[in-house]
Motif scaffolding. Sequence first.
Motif, PDB file in Angstrom:
ATOM      1  N   HIS A 198      28.333  45.044  49.620  1.00  0.00           N
ATOM      2  CA  HIS A 198      28.355  46.368  49.023  1.00  0.00           C
ATOM      3  C   HIS A 198      29.763  46.716  48.534  1.00  0.00           C
ATOM      4  N   ILE A 199      29.813  47.596  47.546  1.00  0.00           N
ATOM      5  CA  ILE A 199      31.095  47.983  46.948  1.00  0.00           C
ATOM      6  C   ILE A 199      32.058  48.547  47.993  1.00  0.00           C
ATOM      7  N   SER A 200      31.507  49.112  49.077  1.00  0.00           N
ATOM      8  CA  SER A 200      32.367  49.660  50.129  1.00  0.00           C
ATOM      9  C   SER A 200      33.033  48.580  50.969  1.00  0.00           C
ATOM     10  N   ARG A 201      32.554  47.342  50.846  1.00  0.00           N
ATOM     11  CA  ARG A 201      33.113  46.237  51.635  1.00  0.00           C
ATOM     12  C   ARG A 201      33.388  45.019  50.715  1.00  0.00           C
ATOM     13  N   LEU A 202      34.091  45.268  49.622  1.00  0.00           N
ATOM     14  CA  LEU A 202      34.322  44.216  48.637  1.00  0.00           C
ATOM     15  C   LEU A 202      35.043  43.010  49.222  1.00  0.00           C
ATOM     16  N   ASP A 203      35.863  43.241  50.227  1.00  0.00           N
ATOM     17  CA  ASP A 203      36.605  42.116  50.785  1.00  0.00           C
ATOM     18  C   ASP A 203      35.701  41.128  51.506  1.00  0.00           C
ATOM     19  N   GLU A 204      34.451  41.515  51.786  1.00  0.00           N
ATOM     20  CA  GLU A 204      33.504  40.618  52.452  1.00  0.00           C
ATOM     21  C   GLU A 204      32.627  39.851  51.461  1.00  0.00           C
ATOM     22  N   GLY A 205      32.690  40.228  50.190  1.00  0.00           N
ATOM     23  CA  GLY A 205      31.830  39.599  49.184  1.00  0.00           C
ATOM     24  C   GLY A 205      32.510  38.463  48.449  1.00  0.00           C
ATOM     25  N   ILE A 206      31.699  37.642  47.823  1.00  0.00           N
ATOM     26  CA  ILE A 206      32.177  36.589  46.910  1.00  0.00           C
ATOM     27  C   ILE A 206      31.389  36.769  45.624  1.00  0.00           C
ATOM     28  N   ASP A 207      32.059  37.173  44.550  1.00  0.00           N
ATOM     29  CA  ASP A 207      31.377  37.576  43.317  1.00  0.00           C
ATOM     30  C   ASP A 207      31.044  36.378  42.433  1.00  0.00           C
ATOM     31  N   ALA A 208      29.767  35.959  42.462  1.00  0.00           N
ATOM     32  CA  ALA A 208      29.340  34.833  41.631  1.00  0.00           C
ATOM     33  C   ALA A 208      29.419  35.172  40.148  1.00  0.00           C
ATOM     34  N   LEU A 209      29.210  36.436  39.798  1.00  0.00           N
ATOM     35  CA  LEU A 209      29.241  36.829  38.388  1.00  0.00           C
ATOM     36  C   LEU A 209      30.635  36.650  37.798  1.00  0.00           C
ATOM     37  N   ALA A 210      31.658  37.111  38.513  1.00  0.00           N
ATOM     38  CA  ALA A 210      33.021  36.960  38.001  1.00  0.00           C
ATOM     39  C   ALA A 210      33.362  35.490  37.799  1.00  0.00           C
ATOM     40  N   SER A 211      32.937  34.652  38.732  1.00  0.00           N
ATOM     41  CA  SER A 211      33.197  33.223  38.603  1.00  0.00           C
ATOM     42  C   SER A 211      32.436  32.641  37.413  1.00  0.00           C
ATOM     43  N   ALA A 212      31.175  33.074  37.223  1.00  0.00           N
ATOM     44  CA  ALA A 212      30.360  32.574  36.109  1.00  0.00           C
ATOM     45  C   ALA A 212      30.942  32.988  34.767  1.00  0.00           C
ATOM     46  N   VAL A 213      31.518  34.188  34.706  1.00  0.00           N
ATOM     47  CA  VAL A 213      32.145  34.635  33.455  1.00  0.00           C
ATOM     48  C   VAL A 213      33.319  33.735  33.093  1.00  0.00           C
ATOM     49  N   GLY A 214      34.080  33.313  34.087  1.00  0.00           N
ATOM     50  CA  GLY A 214      35.162  32.370  33.824  1.00  0.00           C
ATOM     51  C   GLY A 214      34.648  31.042  33.301  1.00  0.00           C
ATOM     52  N   VAL A 215      33.574  30.539  33.924  1.00  0.00           N
ATOM     53  CA  VAL A 215      32.964  29.288  33.444  1.00  0.00           C
ATOM     54  C   VAL A 215      32.438  29.466  32.032  1.00  0.00           C
ATOM     55  N   TYR A 216      31.788  30.609  31.774  1.00  0.00           N
ATOM     56  CA  TYR A 216      31.265  30.885  30.426  1.00  0.00           C
ATOM     57  C   TYR A 216      32.378  30.805  29.388  1.00  0.00           C
ATOM     58  N   SER A 217      33.497  31.430  29.669  1.00  0.00           N
ATOM     59  CA  SER A 217      34.610  31.410  28.711  1.00  0.00           C
ATOM     60  C   SER A 217      35.101  29.997  28.467  1.00  0.00           C
ATOM     61  N   GLY A 218      35.151  29.188  29.523  1.00  0.00           N
ATOM     62  CA  GLY A 218      35.592  27.808  29.364  1.00  0.00           C
ATOM     63  C   GLY A 218      34.626  26.975  28.558  1.00  0.00           C
ATOM     64  N   VAL A 219      33.331  27.134  28.823  1.00  0.00           N
ATOM     65  CA  VAL A 219      32.326  26.372  28.079  1.00  0.00           C
ATOM     66  C   VAL A 219      32.316  26.773  26.611  1.00  0.00           C
ATOM     67  N   ALA A 220      32.424  28.064  26.328  1.00  0.00           N
ATOM     68  CA  ALA A 220      32.343  28.550  24.946  1.00  0.00           C
ATOM     69  C   ALA A 220      33.440  27.986  24.059  1.00  0.00           C
ATOM     70  N   SER A 221      34.582  27.640  24.664  1.00  0.00           N
ATOM     71  CA  SER A 221      35.703  27.145  23.855  1.00  0.00           C
ATOM     72  C   SER A 221      36.019  25.677  24.100  1.00  0.00           C
ATOM     73  N   MET A 222      35.126  24.957  24.780  1.00  0.00           N
ATOM     74  CA  MET A 222      35.446  23.593  25.187  1.00  0.00           C
ATOM     75  C   MET A 222      35.317  22.600  24.038  1.00  0.00           C
ATOM     76  N   ALA A 223      36.020  21.510  24.136  1.00  0.00           N
ATOM     77  CA  ALA A 223      35.920  20.385  23.206  1.00  0.00           C
ATOM     78  C   ALA A 223      35.196  19.250  23.920  1.00  0.00           C
ATOM     79  N   PHE A 224      34.126  18.762  23.309  1.00  0.00           N
ATOM     80  CA  PHE A 224      33.344  17.700  23.930  1.00  0.00           C
ATOM     81  C   PHE A 224      33.895  16.330  23.569  1.00  0.00           C
ATOM     82  N   THR A 225      33.726  15.399  24.488  1.00  0.00           N
ATOM     83  CA  THR A 225      34.090  14.012  24.231  1.00  0.00           C
ATOM     84  C   THR A 225      33.092  13.430  23.237  1.00  0.00           C
TER      85      THR A 225
END
Length: 390
Positions: A198-225
């Motif tokens: 819960h938002i009242s206990r953010l220090d106990e959470g692990i935000d999968a969405l924030a991590s996925a947004v980082g992955v999304y940004s990397g994939v969107a600009s990636m160069a493939f072999t």
Amino acid sequence: MSQLPYDAAQAIDADDVASLATGLCNIASDRDNEGAIAEHIARRLERSGIEVHLEEVVAGRPNVVARVPGTDGGLPPLVLNGHLDGAFHVDGWRRDALAGWVEGDRLYGGAVSDMKGGLASMVVAMETAARLGGTPRDLILQAVMHHDTVGLGTKYLLASEGPTEGYAICGEPSNLSIHVANGGAVKFSIAVKGRASHISRLDEGIDALASAVGVYSGVASMAFTHQAHPSLPDLPIVLVGVLQAGFAAGCTAPEATLLGDVRTVPGMDRHTVRADLRRIIDQHLSPDTTCELRITAAQKSFIGNADSPLVAALRTAHTRIRGAAPAVGSPMPGQAFVTDAADLAAIGLDSAVYGPGDWHYAPDEWVSITDLRDAAAIYLATAYELPHSP
């Protein structure tokens, strides 16, 4: 040598093709449900006295295979290949997408361009060939289930009964241009896992969405072999089309899933794409989240030959029917289409993509009725224009 009576090809009735195409658009086949449209086509071909059978690939999901025997025995056959499944944009239509309608020269309907219109043109070409007593070579219709990315219906049919030599026109929408190449595809899912809090206990959470947004940004600009291919200069390209995460506004997302699609060039496959994605994930994934990467579908690229006998025959037939030569090549957006021409060519058929319609995944999808009629005539004429020796 059999000569095509071009007046017979020109006499193909545009209203007949449009009526059949409308009927096909009115039969839903967008949800693993090709049985009804397959039966509709098979019954119509049977009424024309054409040899036809249903090949059940999955329960309730058959291929339709029809043949009009050739008159000059021993010539390699011409295959007309089209798919029965038809996805379409479900929102924003002025009318019901499953109740096709005509306005002037335009036929509107769900999946009319990809590719129920082209399929109707192929059926009418078969019927006209039968009415003429046959073309010089066997004319074979392959109306296949589950084209979607992997081309299951075509793969199954080619493995079960071929043919393995001859010619094949894949009727995907090319706006009556002759396409001689398109990319392949690798689809993937990336599932990121965190921990809800819960938002009242953010220090106990692990935000999968924030991590996925980082992955999304990397994939969107990636160069493939990959090694660039001259026929597919605009590929590879990648899109993450879906990002799903979370269940409440005031809670960190315990899971997030990205669904993406890479349009590939020869030399790229599920293994190379997976390795490239894994590298990007490792660079952008938050250290306190975990991730599962899966490749969900794959199809090969199609690389044809602009100077092949099939392309020459198609060019001649198109020019005689339409009065001007067609464009030949592999432009965008066709480069980024995925077609069953890849499997037709891989088994040994001289193949090209040629069909009516300029596909857009958008409401009020339409195809020119004149183009539907001309496509039927050109498919028929091509069977006569191909070489008259094995």
